[in-house]
Design a protein around this motif. Structure first.
Motif, mmCIF file in Angstrom:
data_model
loop_
_atom_site.group_PDB
_atom_site.id
_atom_site.type_symbol
_atom_site.label_atom_id
_atom_site.label_comp_id
_atom_site.label_asym_id
_atom_site.label_seq_id
_atom_site.Cartn_x
_atom_site.Cartn_y
_atom_site.Cartn_z
ATOM 1 N N ARG A 102 -107.776 45.618 13.901
ATOM 2 C CA ARG A 102 -107.942 44.160 13.884
ATOM 3 C C ARG A 102 -109.218 43.771 13.151
ATOM 4 O O ARG A 102 -109.259 42.774 12.434
ATOM 5 N N GLY A 103 -110.264 44.555 13.343
ATOM 6 C CA GLY A 103 -111.540 44.258 12.696
ATOM 7 C C GLY A 103 -111.638 44.715 11.257
ATOM 8 O O GLY A 103 -112.626 44.461 10.589
ATOM 9 N N GLY A 104 -110.606 45.400 10.767
ATOM 10 C CA GLY A 104 -110.622 45.862 9.382
ATOM 11 C C GLY A 104 -111.400 47.145 9.174
ATOM 12 O O GLY A 104 -111.665 47.529 8.035
ATOM 13 N N ALA A 105 -111.761 47.828 10.250
ATOM 14 C CA ALA A 105 -112.527 49.070 10.122
ATOM 15 C C ALA A 105 -111.621 50.245 9.755
ATOM 16 O O ALA A 105 -112.086 51.207 9.141
ATOM 17 N N ILE A 106 -110.351 50.177 10.159
ATOM 18 C CA ILE A 106 -109.366 51.206 9.794
ATOM 19 C C ILE A 106 -108.053 50.512 9.441
ATOM 20 O O ILE A 106 -107.846 49.352 9.791
ATOM 21 N N ARG A 107 -107.202 51.245 8.768
ATOM 22 C CA ARG A 107 -105.861 50.736 8.461
ATOM 23 C C ARG A 107 -104.846 51.538 9.257
ATOM 24 O O ARG A 107 -104.906 52.764 9.296
ATOM 25 N N LEU A 108 -103.937 50.822 9.894
ATOM 26 C CA LEU A 108 -102.843 51.460 10.612
ATOM 27 C C LEU A 108 -101.527 50.952 10.032
ATOM 28 O O LEU A 108 -101.454 49.799 9.603
ATOM 29 N N PRO A 109 -100.492 51.791 10.015
ATOM 30 C CA PRO A 109 -99.215 51.358 9.433
ATOM 31 C C PRO A 109 -98.434 50.459 10.404
ATOM 32 O O PRO A 109 -97.356 50.794 10.867
ATOM 33 N N LEU A 110 -99.038 49.312 10.714
ATOM 34 C CA LEU A 110 -98.447 48.365 11.651
ATOM 35 C C LEU A 110 -98.541 46.957 11.077
ATOM 36 O O LEU A 110 -99.467 46.661 10.314
ATOM 37 N N PRO A 111 -97.625 46.082 11.481
ATOM 38 C CA PRO A 111 -97.796 44.680 11.084
ATOM 39 C C PRO A 111 -99.085 44.129 11.703
ATOM 40 O O PRO A 111 -99.470 44.551 12.805
ATOM 41 N N PRO A 115 -102.109 44.632 16.050
ATOM 42 C CA PRO A 115 -103.524 44.693 16.447
ATOM 43 C C PRO A 115 -104.033 43.377 17.039
ATOM 44 O O PRO A 115 -104.852 43.378 17.958
ATOM 45 N N ARG A 116 -103.530 42.256 16.534
ATOM 46 C CA ARG A 116 -103.961 40.959 17.074
ATOM 47 C C ARG A 116 -103.505 40.805 18.525
ATOM 48 O O ARG A 116 -104.271 40.364 19.382
ATOM 49 N N LEU A 117 -102.260 41.166 18.819
ATOM 50 C CA LEU A 117 -101.764 41.079 20.194
ATOM 51 C C LEU A 117 -102.496 42.060 21.112
ATOM 52 O O LEU A 117 -102.795 41.734 22.269
ATOM 53 N N ALA A 118 -102.779 43.245 20.604
ATOM 54 C CA ALA A 118 -103.530 44.225 21.401
ATOM 55 C C ALA A 118 -104.937 43.706 21.688
ATOM 56 O O ALA A 118 -105.460 43.882 22.798
ATOM 57 N N THR A 119 -105.548 43.058 20.713
ATOM 58 C CA THR A 119 -106.876 42.477 20.911
ATOM 59 C C THR A 119 -106.810 41.367 21.954
ATOM 60 O O THR A 119 -107.694 41.251 22.806
ATOM 61 N N ALA A 120 -105.744 40.567 21.922
ATOM 62 C CA ALA A 120 -105.557 39.531 22.945
ATOM 63 C C ALA A 120 -105.368 40.161 24.330
ATOM 64 O O ALA A 120 -105.853 39.622 25.331
#
Length: 173
Positions: A102-111, A115-120
């Protein structure tokens, strides 16, 4: 009086250059703040995962035994066995990775929604824990002088409140 600065540019050119650099900086610094926030949050979850992995070995430090560990950490009796703590460690590591994405520190092969929902979810969980900690801080459901009461006041609640604020900020970014 000359319109030239000491660097040989006109005052208008210097002013225009300063304006354009000011406009460019917030975007770069916002991205850096986002990454730094994600790394800090992931670090907190990573340390927590590390504790869970450590306890999965059967060690109860910093407590003297499993019962006092459970009371200090959770204010109730829960077994700190591998079947309990290993899944929690896995969830914490997964959440940390999704925060980093979510923070752009790594890239994951996910929409990007994942990451936004996980952060929420992290923001919601830490908010709930912080609110519960405020209730426990009043003495409700805790024993005066207990390790849990002290740790809740000095560590758990402030840390969860800070993490909640940072995670909600990261959700909105």
């Amino acid at each position: 009086m000359s319109d030239r600065t000491s660097h040989g540019t006109t005052r208008m050119e210097a002013s225009s250059a300063a304006d354009s650099s000011t406009r460019a900086t917030p975007l770069a610094s916002r991205s850096a703040r986002r990454r730094t926030t994600a790394v800090a949050l992931a670090g907190v979850l990573g340390v927590d995962a590390g504790w869970h992995l450590y306890w999965a070995t059967g060690t109860t430090w910093p407590a003297r035994d499993a019962e006092s560990l459970s009371m200090a950490v959770l204010n109730t009796q829960v077994p700190f066995t591998p079947v309990v703590v290993l899944p929690l460690a896995a969830v914490l590591v997964g959440a940390a990775l999704l925060l980093l994405a979510r923070g752009g520190a790594i890239r994951l092969p996910l929409p990007p929604t994942v990451p936004r929902l996980a952060t929420a979810a992290v923001a919601s969980g830490t908010t709930i824990r912080a609110v519960a900690g405020l209730i426990w801080a009043t003495g409700a459901g805790t024993v005066d002088g207990s390790a849990f009461r002290l740790l809740n006041l000095l560590l758990y609640t402030p840390l969860c409140a800070a993490c909640a604020g940072a995670a909600w900020w990261l959700v909105k970014e």
